[in-house]
Scaffold this active site. Structure first.
Site, short mmCIF file in Angstrom:
data_model
loop_
_atom_site.label_atom_id
_atom_site.label_comp_id
_atom_site.label_asym_id
_atom_site.label_seq_id
_atom_site.Cartn_x
_atom_site.Cartn_y
_atom_site.Cartn_z
N CYS A 206 0.86 -1.18 0.00
CA CYS A 206 0.00 0.00 0.00
C CYS A 206 0.90 1.23 0.00
O CYS A 206 1.91 1.25 0.69
CB CYS A 206 -0.89 -0.01 1.24
SG CYS A 206 -2.02 1.39 1.35
N HIS B 293 -9.24 -3.46 -2.82
CA HIS B 293 -8.23 -2.76 -2.01
C HIS B 293 -8.63 -1.29 -1.85
O HIS B 293 -8.54 -0.73 -0.75
CB HIS B 293 -6.85 -2.90 -2.68
CG HIS B 293 -5.72 -2.22 -1.96
ND1 HIS B 293 -4.71 -2.90 -1.32
CD2 HIS B 293 -5.44 -0.90 -1.78
CE1 HIS B 293 -3.87 -2.03 -0.78
NE2 HIS B 293 -4.29 -0.80 -1.05
N GLU B 294 -9.08 -0.65 -2.95
CA GLU B 294 -9.45 0.77 -2.90
C GLU B 294 -10.74 0.98 -2.10
O GLU B 294 -10.83 1.91 -1.29
CB GLU B 294 -9.59 1.35 -4.31
CG GLU B 294 -8.34 1.24 -5.18
CD GLU B 294 -7.05 1.62 -4.49
OE1 GLU B 294 -7.08 2.48 -3.60
OE2 GLU B 294 -6.01 1.05 -4.84
N HIS C 31 -10.22 1.02 1.52
CA HIS C 31 -9.75 2.31 2.06
C HIS C 31 -10.93 3.22 2.42
O HIS C 31 -10.87 3.97 3.40
CB HIS C 31 -8.84 3.03 1.07
CG HIS C 31 -7.41 2.55 1.07
ND1 HIS C 31 -6.65 2.49 2.22
CD2 HIS C 31 -6.59 2.15 0.06
CE1 HIS C 31 -5.43 2.05 1.91
NE2 HIS C 31 -5.37 1.83 0.61
C1 N9Y Z 1 -1.72 1.45 -4.09
C2 N9Y Z 1 -1.49 -0.07 -4.22
C3 N9Y Z 1 -2.78 -0.75 -4.68
C4 N9Y Z 1 -2.61 -2.24 -5.05
C5 N9Y Z 1 -2.04 -3.12 -3.97
C6 N9Y Z 1 -2.58 -4.51 -4.23
C7 N9Y Z 1 -3.79 -4.35 -5.12
C8 N9Y Z 1 -3.95 -2.88 -5.39
C9 N9Y Z 1 -0.35 -0.25 -5.22
C10 N9Y Z 1 2.35 -0.79 -2.87
C11 N9Y Z 1 3.52 -1.03 -3.77
C12 N9Y Z 1 3.17 -1.62 -5.07
C13 N9Y Z 1 2.00 -0.91 -5.70
C14 N9Y Z 1 1.62 -1.64 -6.96
C15 N9Y Z 1 2.05 -1.51 -9.39
C16 N9Y Z 1 1.60 -2.76 -9.79
C17 N9Y Z 1 1.55 -3.08 -11.12
C18 N9Y Z 1 1.97 -2.16 -12.02
C19 N9Y Z 1 2.39 -0.91 -11.57
C20 N9Y Z 1 -3.87 2.06 -3.14
N1 N9Y Z 1 -2.58 1.74 -2.97
N2 N9Y Z 1 0.85 -0.77 -4.79
N3 N9Y Z 1 1.05 -1.12 -3.47
N4 N9Y Z 1 2.13 -1.07 -8.09
N5 N9Y Z 1 2.42 -0.61 -10.28
O1 N9Y Z 1 -2.13 1.67 -1.74
O2 N9Y Z 1 -0.52 0.06 -6.36
O3 N9Y Z 1 0.93 -2.63 -6.96
O4 N9Y Z 1 -4.68 2.07 -2.24
NI NI Z 2 -3.64 1.15 -0.45
#
Ligand code: N9Y
Ligand code: NI
Length: 186
Positions: free
Chosen positions: A110, A153-154, A157
């Site tokens: 996250c 996940h969203e 939140h």
């Molecule tokens: C952003 C989160 C949301 C995802 C987490 C799991 C499902 C949704 C997020 C932290 C680090 C990695 C990053 C990620 C990514 C993946 C594929 C391609 C490009 C929203 N958040 N991540 N989590 N990145 N980037 O906290 O995106 O998955 O609430």
């Molecule tokens: Ni998140």
């Protein structure tokens, strides 16, 4: 422009509160915030922009992560089937979901959590969502697998729930009975 400085981290109250519905039609300020949220997520995945502004790449963002207790979220990603999702949503609501569960095999992270929290996060394999999109149109989305996980996940939140709230404390990598990972295709 939204940068990592605007993203609140663990301990900030909006991350554990249930957010308030956004009045429809949205006012100019809410529209601007949601547009900025979508731009941030798109920028975070652009190699040049993300390096220049030190953005951590993400696929989604929810308003409580900006310290705003409002039901707004944005996503920008492509799933394994090549379907792309890139929009902002007001007041998203899961209207139905499967019994079958899924999970990302490597666990979740996250942007509001600056540490690794290992473990499986069980999610519904299929969900149907109703929301108002960035254009102000009512939409109904049927989502499966990874796309369903991102939206859950969203929406979590918006309800003050963090991904690690779903991890089994005694056995973090125990996979739920019958659940299939959504990120490995075989
Ligand atoms: C952003 C989160 C949301 C995802 C987490 C799991 C499902 C949704 C997020 C932290 C680090 C990695 C990053 C990620 C990514 C993946 C594929 C391609 C490009 C929203 N958040 N991540 N989590 N990145 N980037 O906290 O995106 O998955 O609430
Ligand atoms: Ni998140």
């Amino acid at each position: 422009m939204i940068t990592m400085k605007d993203i609140v981290r663990e301990g900030y109250p909006t991350l554990t509160e249930s957010a308030a519905p956004v009045e429809m039609p949205p006012n100019k300020e809410d529209q601007e915030t949601l547009t900025d949220m979508l731009t941030f997520i798109q920028n975070s995945q652009d190699p040049e922009i993300s390096e220049k502004y030190e953005l951590r790449p993400g696929v989604g963002l929810a308003a409580p992560q900006l310290g705003l207790s409002k039901r707004m979220m944005a996503v920008h990603f492509e799933d394994l089937n090549g379907n792309s999702y890139s929009d902002g949503y007001y007041n998203p609501k899961i209207i139905s979901h499967s019994v079958e569960q899924t999970y990302i095999s490597t666990g979740e992270g996250c942007l509001s959590v600056d540490r690794e929290v290992p473990g499986i996060v069980p999610r519904h394999m299929r969900i149907t969502i109703k929301a108002i999109n960035l254009n102000g149109e009512p939409v109904k989305l049927r989502l499966k697998g990874y796309a369903a996980v991102v939206f859950q996940h969203e929406i979590d939140h918006l309800n003050g729930i963090m991904f690690y709230d779903h991890i089994n404390k005694n056995d973090p990598f125990k996979t739920p009975d019958g659940a299939k990972p959504c990120d490995i295709t075989e």
